[in-house]
Design a protein around this motif. Structure first.
Motif, PDB file in Angstrom:
ATOM      1  N   ASN A 146       0.917  -1.120  -0.070  1.00 43.05           N
ATOM      2  CA  ASN A 146      -0.072  -0.236  -0.046  1.00 43.05           C
ATOM      3  C   ASN A 146       0.801   1.128   0.128  1.00 43.05           C
ATOM      4  O   ASN A 146       0.573   2.240  -0.845  1.00 43.05           O
ATOM      5  CB  ASN A 146      -0.981  -0.022   1.270  1.00 43.05           C
ATOM      6  CG  ASN A 146      -1.891   1.116   1.153  1.00 43.05           C
ATOM      7  OD1 ASN A 146      -2.518   1.554   0.382  1.00 43.05           O
ATOM      8  ND2 ASN A 146      -1.880   1.829   2.368  1.00 43.05           N
TER       9      ASN A 146
ATOM     10  N   SER B 182       2.837   1.738  -3.542  1.00 44.44           N
ATOM     11  CA  SER B 182       2.043   1.898  -4.554  1.00 44.44           C
ATOM     12  C   SER B 182       1.626   3.673  -4.223  1.00 44.44           C
ATOM     13  O   SER B 182       1.438   4.317  -5.526  1.00 44.44           O
ATOM     14  CB  SER B 182       0.982   1.124  -4.718  1.00 44.44           C
ATOM     15  OG  SER B 182      -0.062   1.217  -3.579  1.00 44.44           O
ATOM     16  N   LYS B 183       1.468   3.805  -2.970  1.00 38.87           N
ATOM     17  CA  LYS B 183       0.816   5.565  -2.775  1.00 38.87           C
ATOM     18  C   LYS B 183       2.123   6.104  -3.291  1.00 38.87           C
ATOM     19  O   LYS B 183       1.738   7.571  -3.822  1.00 38.87           O
ATOM     20  CB  LYS B 183       0.413   5.245  -1.629  1.00 38.87           C
ATOM     21  CG  LYS B 183      -0.934   4.959  -1.221  1.00 38.87           C
ATOM     22  CD  LYS B 183      -2.126   5.311  -1.954  1.00 38.87           C
ATOM     23  CE  LYS B 183      -3.417   4.777  -1.436  1.00 38.87           C
ATOM     24  NZ  LYS B 183      -3.495   3.445  -1.889  1.00 38.87           N
ATOM     25  N   TRP B 184       3.149   5.999  -2.431  1.00 36.17           N
ATOM     26  CA  TRP B 184       4.357   7.010  -2.863  1.00 36.17           C
ATOM     27  C   TRP B 184       4.918   7.286  -4.033  1.00 36.17           C
ATOM     28  O   TRP B 184       5.571   8.151  -4.537  1.00 36.17           O
ATOM     29  CB  TRP B 184       5.463   6.710  -1.614  1.00 36.17           C
ATOM     30  CG  TRP B 184       5.034   6.984  -0.406  1.00 36.17           C
ATOM     31  CD1 TRP B 184       4.160   6.466   0.705  1.00 36.17           C
ATOM     32  CD2 TRP B 184       5.361   8.404   0.093  1.00 36.17           C
ATOM     33  NE1 TRP B 184       4.049   7.155   1.570  1.00 36.17           N
ATOM     34  CE2 TRP B 184       4.764   8.438   1.492  1.00 36.17           C
ATOM     35  CE3 TRP B 184       5.807   9.602  -0.489  1.00 36.17           C
ATOM     36  CZ2 TRP B 184       4.567   9.468   2.358  1.00 36.17           C
ATOM     37  CZ3 TRP B 184       5.816  10.782   0.416  1.00 36.17           C
ATOM     38  CH2 TRP B 184       5.506  10.785   1.796  1.00 36.17           C
TER      39      TRP B 184
ATOM     40  N   SER C 128       3.024   6.898  -6.939  1.00 34.97           N
ATOM     41  CA  SER C 128       1.703   6.904  -7.756  1.00 34.97           C
ATOM     42  C   SER C 128       1.983   7.535  -8.969  1.00 34.97           C
ATOM     43  O   SER C 128       1.003   7.530  -9.902  1.00 34.97           O
ATOM     44  CB  SER C 128       0.557   7.031  -6.965  1.00 34.97           C
ATOM     45  OG  SER C 128       0.971   8.418  -6.468  1.00 34.97           O
TER      46      SER C 128
ATOM     47  N   THR D 230      -2.386   7.580 -11.711  1.00 35.37           N
ATOM     48  CA  THR D 230      -3.232   8.618 -10.813  1.00 35.37           C
ATOM     49  C   THR D 230      -2.576   8.846  -9.840  1.00 35.37           C
ATOM     50  O   THR D 230      -2.491   7.895  -8.804  1.00 35.37           O
ATOM     51  CB  THR D 230      -4.561   7.823 -10.698  1.00 35.37           C
ATOM     52  OG1 THR D 230      -5.058   7.522 -12.110  1.00 35.37           O
ATOM     53  CG2 THR D 230      -5.539   8.838 -10.009  1.00 35.37           C
TER      54      THR D 230
ATOM     55  N   SER E 187      -1.528   9.833  -5.951  1.00 36.23           N
ATOM     56  CA  SER E 187      -2.413   9.884  -4.806  1.00 36.23           C
ATOM     57  C   SER E 187      -2.381  11.120  -3.867  1.00 36.23           C
ATOM     58  O   SER E 187      -1.063  11.924  -4.118  1.00 36.23           O
ATOM     59  CB  SER E 187      -1.564   8.539  -3.782  1.00 36.23           C
ATOM     60  OG  SER E 187      -1.735   7.433  -4.418  1.00 36.23           O
ATOM     61  N   THR E 188      -3.020  11.454  -3.249  1.00 37.15           N
ATOM     62  CA  THR E 188      -2.892  12.722  -2.442  1.00 37.15           C
ATOM     63  C   THR E 188      -1.919  12.626  -1.477  1.00 37.15           C
ATOM     64  O   THR E 188      -1.696  11.418  -0.952  1.00 37.15           O
ATOM     65  CB  THR E 188      -4.404  13.111  -1.914  1.00 37.15           C
ATOM     66  OG1 THR E 188      -4.601  11.972  -0.846  1.00 37.15           O
ATOM     67  CG2 THR E 188      -5.428  13.116  -2.837  1.00 37.15           C
TER      68      THR E 188
ATOM     69  N   GLU F 134      -3.134  10.617   1.584  1.00 38.59           N
ATOM     70  CA  GLU F 134      -3.185   9.188   1.389  1.00 38.59           C
ATOM     71  C   GLU F 134      -1.944   8.431   1.447  1.00 38.59           C
ATOM     72  O   GLU F 134      -1.701   7.520   2.195  1.00 38.59           O
ATOM     73  CB  GLU F 134      -3.770   8.791  -0.108  1.00 38.59           C
ATOM     74  CG  GLU F 134      -5.179   8.932  -0.164  1.00 38.59           C
ATOM     75  CD  GLU F 134      -5.754   8.879  -1.792  1.00 38.59           C
ATOM     76  OE1 GLU F 134      -6.613   8.000  -2.037  1.00 38.59           O
ATOM     77  OE2 GLU F 134      -4.832   9.085  -2.706  1.00 38.59           O
ATOM     78  N   ARG F 135      -0.754   9.294   1.017  1.00 43.24           N
ATOM     79  CA  ARG F 135       0.522   9.034   1.028  1.00 43.24           C
ATOM     80  C   ARG F 135       0.894   8.797   2.564  1.00 43.24           C
ATOM     81  O   ARG F 135       1.542   7.930   3.158  1.00 43.24           O
ATOM     82  CB  ARG F 135       1.405   9.883   0.524  1.00 43.24           C
ATOM     83  CG  ARG F 135       1.506   9.843  -0.995  1.00 43.24           C
ATOM     84  CD  ARG F 135       2.360  10.674  -1.537  1.00 43.24           C
ATOM     85  NE  ARG F 135       1.821  10.860  -3.171  1.00 43.24           N
ATOM     86  CZ  ARG F 135       2.622  11.567  -3.911  1.00 43.24           C
ATOM     87  NH1 ARG F 135       3.550  12.356  -3.292  1.00 43.24           N
ATOM     88  NH2 ARG F 135       2.489  11.732  -5.370  1.00 43.24           N
TER      89      ARG F 135
ATOM     90  N   SER G  21      -0.533   6.014   4.416  1.00 42.17           N
ATOM     91  CA  SER G  21      -0.044   4.613   4.225  1.00 42.17           C
ATOM     92  C   SER G  21       1.106   4.238   4.951  1.00 42.17           C
ATOM     93  O   SER G  21       1.700   3.345   4.964  1.00 42.17           O
ATOM     94  CB  SER G  21       0.143   4.764   2.877  1.00 42.17           C
ATOM     95  OG  SER G  21       1.434   5.514   2.471  1.00 42.17           O
TER      96      SER G  21
END
Length: 432
Positions: free
Chosen positions: A84, A87-89, A91, A208, A210-211, A214-215, A218
């Motif tokens: 998670n 993939s967020k950092w 993105s 796309t 991530s905000t 969200e980062r 995570s």
């Protein structure tokens, strides 16, 4: 004697190709070869001493301890938080989920130490997720297979322990040596994914981003991994623990982490212990067989003769390394990683020492070529593991997905060979 050694190696390759247990094949060939080279009584004497000596070795205590640590980390579900966060950092990057998978595999390797376990664990999470978002099968499966190989480079690593014991060098120094090459290879793999998606945009959807919320959220999934990694390896490199103590602390702390996450039941505890005993027993059998086989090779004088022959050649030492790499490419295509270590280290290590290379550096080189073998057809252990996770994806598709990463690993081998300080700077910093 040389002909006897060559015949023994051919018999060993034939036995493991027929499916015989690696440890038993080493033990059988080594014993029979020693009996032929010396006499049966001496071979029996070898069997009386080596198993007890190997099994009773204090240095080998790290094997079951780190195996237990990795199994508890798997049961604790730490891989989900890693994936998670990765993939967020990442993105914003092309092929972001594949890039995040590689980063998560590198981080999971820091608490697992197994190539196959890293591939299987991350594969169950990431392949399904990438396919859901429209990633091409060859990119999704290839990136996970490649990411899984990072499990043996980022310490702690079971193959590193096996090599260190065979080469009689410091496990702690070898662990320190694996950090920078592991990070370098992970970055190179992410760059490979970006390049592949740039060249063929159909491999992955548009990223796309991530905000920041969200980062940052995570990062909570990284807490337990950072705790384990920091306490175990940080404590070892800072001098608070020996390698054996660090392994024991890691095993105990990983059990505490599993309990803290509410996943430690009696069934889980029994499963972890059973799995760990099986893995440790297999490793010990291989080491016992390898010790017998190495004694046989030493009696024949084959390693020394090869070292002397190569030292007498009027070629660059880098040409010798290139030849070794070609040999490893061939062996990696027909056998798993551990047999490669057992078969080649007793032969190649004297040559490497004669050429002036550091045994610690050679350990990192061996792990790199092991990683190459894990994704090289027709064997490619990680490819078979991912095939089991993504059952509707053909093995040929997985192999095609891995080919660009084979080039990446070869590039990493060239870099680490040309700039050996990439592997040696941290051992010098931590241990002097």
């Amino acid at each position: 004697m040389t002909a006897l050694a060559v015949a023994a190696i051919i018999v060993f390759l034939a036995l493991i190709s027929l499916g015989m247990n690696i440890g038993l094949a080493l033990l059988a060939v080594g014993t029979v070869g020693y009996a032929a080279a010396v006499n049966p009584t001496a071979a029996i004497g070898l069997l009386r001493t080596i198993p007890a000596t190997q099994a009773g070795s204090y240095a080998l205590m790290v094997v079951p301890m780190f195996v237990i640590m990795g199994n508890f980390a798997f049961e604790a579900g730490l891989s989900e938080g890693l994936y998670n966060a990765g993939s967020k950092w990442l993105s914003r990057l092309p092929g972001s989920l594949a890039c995040g998978t590689v980063a998560a595999c590198a981080a999971f390797g820091a608490i697992c130490g197994s190539c196959a376990a890293t591939a299987a664990t991350m594969g169950t999470i990431s392949v399904k997720e990438m396919r859901k978002y429209g990633y091409a099968d060859k990119l999704s499966t290839g990136s996970v297979a490649m990411g899984g190989t990072l499990g043996v480079m980022i310490p702690p690593s079971t193959p590193m322990i096996v090599y260190a014991i065979m080469a009689e060098c410091s496990i702690g120094r070898l662990f320190a040596a694996g950090i920078l090459p592991g990070v370098l290879l992970a970055v190179m793999c992410i760059l490979t994914i970006i390049l592949l998606v740039k060249l063929d945009p159909t491999l992955a959807p548009k990223p796309t981003a991530s905000t920041w919320r969200e980062r940052l959220r995570s990062l909570r999934g990284l807490f337990w991994v950072v705790l384990l990694f920091g306490v175990v390896l940080g404590g070892m490199f800072a001098g608070f623990f020996t390698v054996n103590q660090a392994a024991a602390v890691g095993a105990a702390l990983s059990a505490v982490v599993t309990a803290a996450r509410g996943r430690l039941t009696w069934a889980v505890f029994v499963r972890v212990i059973k799995t760990s005993v099986k893995t440790a027993a297999m490793t010990f059998l291989i080491l016992i067989g390898a010790a017998v086989f190495c004694n046989f090779l030493a009696i024949t004088g084959l390693p020394g003769k090869l070292a002397a022959a190569i030292a007498g050649m009027n070629v660059s030492k880098y040409v010798v390394i290139a030849i070794m790499t070609l040999i490893y490419l061939f062996l990696g295509a027909i056998m798993d990683e551990l047999p490669m270590i057992m078969l080649t280290v007793p032969i190649f290590l004297p040559i490497v020492r004669a050429l002036g290379f550091d045994p610690i550096w050679f350990g990192i080189y061996v792990v790199l070529v092991m990683e190459l073998g894990a994704i090289t057809p027709p064997v490619g252990l990680n490819c078979f593991i991912i095939s089991g996770v993504a059952r509707d994806v053909s093995l040929g598709t997985i192999y095609r997905g891995c080919l660009p990463f084979c080039v990446t690993i070869l590039a990493a081998i060239v870099l680490v060979t040309a700039l050996p300080d990439i592997a040696l700077v941290l051992p010098r910093l931590f241990f002097g």
